[in-house]
Design a protein around this motif. Structure first.
Motif, PDB file in Angstrom:
ATOM      1  N   SER A  38      40.935  52.239  30.405  1.00 22.49           N
ATOM      2  CA  SER A  38      40.230  50.955  30.390  1.00 22.49           C
ATOM      3  C   SER A  38      38.734  51.229  30.429  1.00 22.49           C
ATOM      4  O   SER A  38      38.248  51.915  31.334  1.00 22.49           O
ATOM      5  CB  SER A  38      40.626  50.096  31.592  1.00 22.49           C
TER       6      SER A  38
ATOM      7  N   GLY B  80      31.608  45.340  27.143  1.00 16.48           N
ATOM      8  CA  GLY B  80      30.590  44.297  27.149  1.00 16.48           C
ATOM      9  C   GLY B  80      30.846  43.366  28.307  1.00 16.48           C
ATOM     10  O   GLY B  80      31.835  43.499  29.028  1.00 16.48           O
TER      11      GLY B  80
ATOM     12  N   ASN C 148      43.490  47.452  22.220  1.00 15.59           N
ATOM     13  CA  ASN C 148      43.649  45.998  22.184  1.00 15.59           C
ATOM     14  C   ASN C 148      42.769  45.315  21.143  1.00 15.59           C
ATOM     15  O   ASN C 148      42.894  44.113  20.903  1.00 15.59           O
ATOM     16  CB  ASN C 148      43.395  45.385  23.565  1.00 15.59           C
ATOM     17  N   PHE C 149      41.879  46.079  20.496  1.00 18.19           N
ATOM     18  CA  PHE C 149      41.083  45.541  19.383  1.00 18.19           C
ATOM     19  C   PHE C 149      41.675  45.923  18.024  1.00 18.19           C
ATOM     20  O   PHE C 149      41.102  45.597  16.982  1.00 18.19           O
ATOM     21  CB  PHE C 149      39.645  46.048  19.463  1.00 18.19           C
TER      22      PHE C 149
ATOM     23  N   GLY D  85      32.360  40.981  30.499  1.00 17.40           N
ATOM     24  CA  GLY D  85      33.663  40.330  30.523  1.00 17.40           C
ATOM     25  C   GLY D  85      34.643  40.822  29.491  1.00 17.40           C
ATOM     26  O   GLY D  85      35.719  40.242  29.317  1.00 17.40           O
ATOM     27  N   VAL D  86      34.317  41.916  28.792  1.00 16.98           N
ATOM     28  CA  VAL D  86      35.183  42.445  27.730  1.00 16.98           C
ATOM     29  C   VAL D  86      35.601  43.870  28.080  1.00 16.98           C
ATOM     30  O   VAL D  86      34.756  44.713  28.391  1.00 16.98           O
ATOM     31  CB  VAL D  86      34.486  42.433  26.359  1.00 16.98           C
ATOM     32  N   THR D  87      36.909  44.143  28.026  1.00 18.43           N
ATOM     33  CA  THR D  87      37.435  45.466  28.352  1.00 18.43           C
ATOM     34  C   THR D  87      38.291  45.990  27.214  1.00 18.43           C
ATOM     35  O   THR D  87      39.127  45.271  26.669  1.00 18.43           O
ATOM     36  CB  THR D  87      38.288  45.420  29.636  1.00 18.43           C
ATOM     37  N   MET D  88      38.047  47.229  26.823  1.00 16.82           N
ATOM     38  CA  MET D  88      38.870  47.899  25.827  1.00 16.82           C
ATOM     39  C   MET D  88      39.969  48.651  26.563  1.00 16.82           C
ATOM     40  O   MET D  88      39.697  49.417  27.485  1.00 16.82           O
ATOM     41  CB  MET D  88      38.033  48.878  24.996  1.00 16.82           C
TER      42      MET D  88
END
Length: 416
Positions: A253, A257, A314-315, A259-262
């Protein structure tokens, strides 16, 4: 095991008991050291202190056991190994040869796992941040608490080993800092074919939960198999070899950015192999070796191949590892160890110096550190029915001052 006295031996005359328990310091200087992959700093530091406290708690308890053994008026004579159960006689012999130390300790294995995990994250960070390579260094301090329970089977020629190990890693304050912990469980069957040979086979499970400071986290759960062979093939030399296959999954994880998690989950397996050629020389063999001490020269080599599954995050972006789906890492080393041979209830000090060289590293594109000086110190004590405690410190220092790792280890071995 590092040598041990079963209950039936304790019933023998005091002199016999003491000779049976006489041992060489066999504890791991980095024993069962685990990978350094990424938990949060606050949690990490609390874990480290818990581990240190545990080792501190065990020390007086161990000393008490040693004192009880010493109170039995330890003598220096006793029955030769042929009057002991085959497993005990073989343990004594392999312990004196320095081979059981290699079996029980995992300093090199742990160093390799940490370097691979650290380098993966360092390479990834450098690619994403655009920082110059000169900004990066790697370092970690580990606190390790291994416990081994050994059970002799009715045939008296074999044993079961249950190993539990906690590793608590505190990364150095460099651009990529990895803090966290790893727990590992080993269950092995040990067979002593003769006084000079032992084979072992069994399974393992481990779980890693680590923090990439200020960036994210990585977790890995894995199961696998491990096999070992110890063989003393001459008066002064023996070999200790091991192979391990670990099949696992990594869950990464990373903050991408506000509030954004890969998140990226992938299969993460490895095959690890290691062999050490270990010598034993005493004062009668080499006059420079002090009386009552044993000198162990060691030549070792290891190789690990990692297999990383290509999966989508998840992207929707598909990737395997930072260096591709396969990673190779290998080192060779030469160590010189000197340790004192003592009776139960007495501390046995040891000292280690050595040199280590990487011969293959697919992850050295950012931090390049192929050569290491190795040094360590420790002390162990036998007590009770052959139970054993050791505290040790080992450091691997990169000669380019680009990478280092060190470990404080408190090892307890119980025999049943």
């Amino acid at each position: 095991m590092e040598a041990f006295c079963p209950p039936h031996v304790r019933q023998a005359p005091v002199a016999a008991y003491n000779e049976t328990c006489r041992h060489t310091d066999l504890g791991a200087a980095g024993a069962f050291r685990q990978p350094d992959l990424p938990i949060r700093e606050g949690i990490m530091k609390r874990h480290c202190w818990v581990a240190v406290a545990a080792a501190g708690f065990l020390t007086p308890w161990v000393w008490t056991g040693g004192a009880l053994a010493a109170d039995s008026a330890i003598a220096d004579t006793g029955p030769p190994d042929q009057y002991l159960p085959p497993a005990i006689a073989a343990e004594n012999n392999l312990g004196r040869a320095g081979l059981l130390r290699s079996y029980f300790e995992s300093d090199q294995f742990g160093s390799v796992q940490w370097r691979i995990g650290q380098e993966r994250n360092t390479v990834s960070d450098a690619a994403a941040s655009g920082r110059p390579k000169s900004d990066y260094k790697d370092g970690t301090t580990d606190t390790i608490v291994p416990t081994n329970f050994l059970f002799m089977l009715p045939d008296q020629e074999s044993m079961i080993r249950l190993g539990l190990r906690g590793t608590f890693s505190n990364g150095a304050n460099y651009p990529v800092e990895l803090d966290g912990g790893t727990g590992r469980l080993d269950l092995q069957y040990l067979r002593f074919l003769n006084p000079q040979t032992m084979i072992a086979i069994g399974g393992l499970y481990e779980y890693t939960d680590l923090d990439i400071e200020g960036s994210g986290s990585v977790k890995r759960s894995a199961g696998g198999i491990r096999g070992d062979v110890l063989s003393e093939f001459s008066t002064h030399w023996g070999i200790a070899a091991r192979a391990e296959y670990s099949r696992g999954q990594t869950d990464l994880s990373i903050a991408a950015g506000p509030g954004v998690t890969m998140r990226h989950k992938q299969g993460d397996d490895h095959l690890y192999t290691q062999a050490e050629l270990i010598g034993q020389y005493r004062h009668d063999d080499i006059a420079l070796v002090p009386e009552g001490w044993v000198f162990h020269p060691v030549l070792g080599i290891q190789f690990q191949r990692s297999f990383l599954e290509a999966t989508a995050n998840n992207f929707g972006v598909v990737s395997s590892g930072v260096a591709g789906p396969r990673e190779d890492y290998g080192t060779a080393w030469a160590h010189l160890r000197l340790e004192q041979e003592t009776a139960p209830g007495h501390w046995s000090p040891n000292v280690l110096v050595g040199f280590e060289r990487e011969y293959v590293n697919d992850l050295d594109s950012v931090v390049y550190e192929p050569n290491y000086a190795v040094f360590g110190v420790g002390a162990s004590i036998m007590f009770g029915k052959g139970q054993r405690f050791e505290i040790s410190y080992t450091r691997h220092e990169g000669l380019r001052d680009e990478r280092w790792n060190q470990a404080l280890v408190g090892t307890l071995t119980m025999n049943f």
